[in-house]
Scaffold this motif. Sequence first.
Motif, PDB file in Angstrom:
ATOM      1  N   ASN A  44      47.367  52.099  41.120  1.00  0.00           N
ATOM      2  CA  ASN A  44      48.279  51.271  40.335  1.00  0.00           C
ATOM      3  C   ASN A  44      47.912  49.790  40.441  1.00  0.00           C
ATOM      4  OD1 ASN A  44      49.521  53.737  40.017  1.00  0.00           O
ATOM      5  ND2 ASN A  44      51.162  53.323  41.480  1.00  0.00           N
ATOM      6  N   ARG A  45      47.601  49.360  41.660  1.00  0.00           N
ATOM      7  CA  ARG A  45      47.197  47.968  41.870  1.00  0.00           C
ATOM      8  C   ARG A  45      45.887  47.680  41.118  1.00  0.00           C
ATOM      9  NH1 ARG A  45      48.254  43.601  45.628  1.00  0.00           N
ATOM     10  NH2 ARG A  45      46.787  41.965  45.033  1.00  0.00           N
ATOM     11  N   ALA A  46      44.943  48.628  41.161  1.00  0.00           N
ATOM     12  CA  ALA A  46      43.653  48.438  40.488  1.00  0.00           C
ATOM     13  C   ALA A  46      43.826  48.328  38.978  1.00  0.00           C
ATOM     14  CB  ALA A  46      42.711  49.589  40.837  1.00  0.00           C
ATOM     15  N   ILE A  47      44.746  49.111  38.416  1.00  0.00           N
ATOM     16  CA  ILE A  47      44.988  49.063  36.971  1.00  0.00           C
ATOM     17  C   ILE A  47      45.520  47.695  36.566  1.00  0.00           C
ATOM     18  CG2 ILE A  47      46.498  49.924  35.124  1.00  0.00           C
ATOM     19  CD1 ILE A  47      46.192  52.707  36.334  1.00  0.00           C
ATOM     20  N   VAL A  48      46.512  47.198  37.310  1.00  0.00           N
ATOM     21  CA  VAL A  48      47.082  45.889  36.986  1.00  0.00           C
ATOM     22  C   VAL A  48      46.041  44.791  37.178  1.00  0.00           C
ATOM     23  CG1 VAL A  48      48.881  44.217  37.544  1.00  0.00           C
ATOM     24  CG2 VAL A  48      49.416  46.650  37.558  1.00  0.00           C
ATOM     25  N   GLU A  49      45.265  44.895  38.262  1.00  0.00           N
ATOM     26  CA  GLU A  49      44.229  43.897  38.525  1.00  0.00           C
ATOM     27  C   GLU A  49      43.196  43.854  37.400  1.00  0.00           C
ATOM     28  OE1 GLU A  49      43.783  41.568  40.657  1.00  0.00           O
ATOM     29  OE2 GLU A  49      44.717  42.057  42.586  1.00  0.00           O
ATOM     30  N   VAL A  54      31.176  50.296  35.048  1.00  0.00           N
ATOM     31  CA  VAL A  54      31.639  49.351  36.067  1.00  0.00           C
ATOM     32  C   VAL A  54      30.552  49.139  37.107  1.00  0.00           C
ATOM     33  CG1 VAL A  54      33.401  48.851  37.790  1.00  0.00           C
ATOM     34  CG2 VAL A  54      34.009  50.128  35.724  1.00  0.00           C
ATOM     35  N   ASN A  55      30.132  47.896  37.282  1.00  0.00           N
ATOM     36  CA  ASN A  55      29.145  47.551  38.302  1.00  0.00           C
ATOM     37  C   ASN A  55      29.799  46.568  39.268  1.00  0.00           C
ATOM     38  OD1 ASN A  55      26.979  46.509  39.842  1.00  0.00           O
ATOM     39  ND2 ASN A  55      25.529  46.956  38.194  1.00  0.00           N
ATOM     40  N   LEU A  56      30.287  47.092  40.389  1.00  0.00           N
ATOM     41  CA  LEU A  56      30.993  46.253  41.349  1.00  0.00           C
ATOM     42  C   LEU A  56      30.048  45.364  42.152  1.00  0.00           C
ATOM     43  CD1 LEU A  56      33.685  48.768  42.687  1.00  0.00           C
ATOM     44  CD2 LEU A  56      33.870  47.099  40.824  1.00  0.00           C
ATOM     45  N   GLN A  82      29.519  42.585  39.838  1.00  0.00           N
ATOM     46  CA  GLN A  82      30.855  42.204  39.373  1.00  0.00           C
ATOM     47  C   GLN A  82      30.922  42.011  37.854  1.00  0.00           C
ATOM     48  OE1 GLN A  82      32.103  39.926  43.550  1.00  0.00           O
ATOM     49  NE2 GLN A  82      32.872  39.176  41.618  1.00  0.00           N
ATOM     50  N   LEU A  83      30.450  43.042  37.158  1.00  0.00           N
ATOM     51  CA  LEU A  83      30.484  43.043  35.699  1.00  0.00           C
ATOM     52  C   LEU A  83      31.022  44.374  35.213  1.00  0.00           C
ATOM     53  CD1 LEU A  83      27.048  41.446  34.712  1.00  0.00           C
ATOM     54  CD2 LEU A  83      29.299  40.360  34.552  1.00  0.00           C
ATOM     55  N   ILE A  84      31.660  44.344  34.057  1.00  0.00           N
ATOM     56  CA  ILE A  84      32.187  45.565  33.464  1.00  0.00           C
ATOM     57  C   ILE A  84      31.806  45.581  31.989  1.00  0.00           C
ATOM     58  CG2 ILE A  84      34.427  44.482  33.003  1.00  0.00           C
ATOM     59  CD1 ILE A  84      35.732  47.163  33.494  1.00  0.00           C
ATOM     60  N   ARG A  85      31.350  46.727  31.523  1.00  0.00           N
ATOM     61  CA  ARG A  85      30.994  46.890  30.102  1.00  0.00           C
ATOM     62  C   ARG A  85      32.159  47.555  29.387  1.00  0.00           C
ATOM     63  NH1 ARG A  85      28.413  51.206  27.730  1.00  0.00           N
ATOM     64  NH2 ARG A  85      27.812  51.976  29.800  1.00  0.00           N
ATOM     65  N   ALA A 100      39.843  41.790  41.747  1.00  0.00           N
ATOM     66  CA  ALA A 100      39.741  43.028  40.979  1.00  0.00           C
ATOM     67  C   ALA A 100      38.706  43.966  41.590  1.00  0.00           C
ATOM     68  CB  ALA A 100      39.385  42.715  39.522  1.00  0.00           C
ATOM     69  N   VAL A 101      37.574  43.416  42.020  1.00  0.00           N
ATOM     70  CA  VAL A 101      36.528  44.233  42.641  1.00  0.00           C
ATOM     71  C   VAL A 101      37.062  44.909  43.900  1.00  0.00           C
ATOM     72  CG1 VAL A 101      34.326  44.136  43.879  1.00  0.00           C
ATOM     73  CG2 VAL A 101      34.594  42.912  41.711  1.00  0.00           C
ATOM     74  N   PHE A 102      37.762  44.159  44.729  1.00  0.00           N
ATOM     75  CA  PHE A 102      38.322  44.710  45.964  1.00  0.00           C
ATOM     76  C   PHE A 102      39.313  45.837  45.664  1.00  0.00           C
ATOM     77  CE2 PHE A 102      41.605  44.813  49.237  1.00  0.00           C
ATOM     78  CZ  PHE A 102      40.847  44.988  50.377  1.00  0.00           C
TER      79      PHE A 102
END
Length: 307
Positions: free
Chosen positions: A134-139, A159-161, A164-167, A184-186
């Motif tokens: 839930n926290r990850a979704i909001v972040e 997702v490339n943590l 730190q980029l997201i397509r 968000a990454v954390f």
Amino acid sequence: MDQELNQFIHYLADERRYSNETVQAYQRDLDEFVQFIRLSQATPLAEISYQDMRLYLAHLNERGLAPNSISRKLSALRSFFRYCLKQSYIEANPMELIQFRPKEQRLPEFFYEKEVDQLLKAAANPAIPYPLRNRAIVEILYATGMRVSECCQLRLEQVNLTVQLIRVVGKGQKERIVPLGDAAVFAIQAYLDQERPDLCAKKDLSLSSDRVFLSDKGQELQPAQIRRLLNRIVKEAGLNIAIHPHKMRHTFATHLLNHGADMRSVQELLGHADLSSTQIYTHVTKDRLRKSYLAAHPRAHRQTKED
């Protein structure tokens, strides 16, 4: 008319690559129109005239629909009849001369930064199952400004943590690259490591999904489920704020502009094809700027007596 309508819906889904929700919205609006035409008179598609469209517009007004709703329905009809004209199903477009008062443009609702902090803390409430998810979704909604449908469709490979980029794959399958902040990454990494394996285990391995976010039952998360989740987070925390998924997108854009991001960058991050779609956020930031000025400048208000 049914055959032409079905072909148009397939065109939107297969060629234009519209999302399921958008296609369903077109289907509903066009079905309403077809029902109206059949009740008033059994007019074949090729014989639908400007007068028929005027009658339908009057019908929508008589129902007391909001200007935004009427505008959306007319937009669906314009797209449909342009398609029919291109396919030579009709010889003239009956919507060509139809005009409607431009819809009132409401300023986008957004959260203040303190409210975002409250929301993020509430999302980690252990009283709600899978708090890390839930926290990850909001972040991620706040960090990227992605649409809720894009969040649901997000795959692990996007997702490339490490970098730190997201397509993000948006409307019409258009892709954009959005950075991810440390917070968000954390949050995403914690969810992937600690909760997602348990969610995957709830499902038959033959049906395993590569979607990032899964439901409580280990299935692919749907937009309606995220809406319900956000409402529950707010309710459980006793927060006196209204929430909907798109409000996070508005918040993302507004906060970027408030902190000095340029309009073109925000346009690219949101995936807007037209800059005019992004410019609405300048009204929000200008309003905030004016309030700050009036509150802070010593001569912003009329003086009660001469200095």
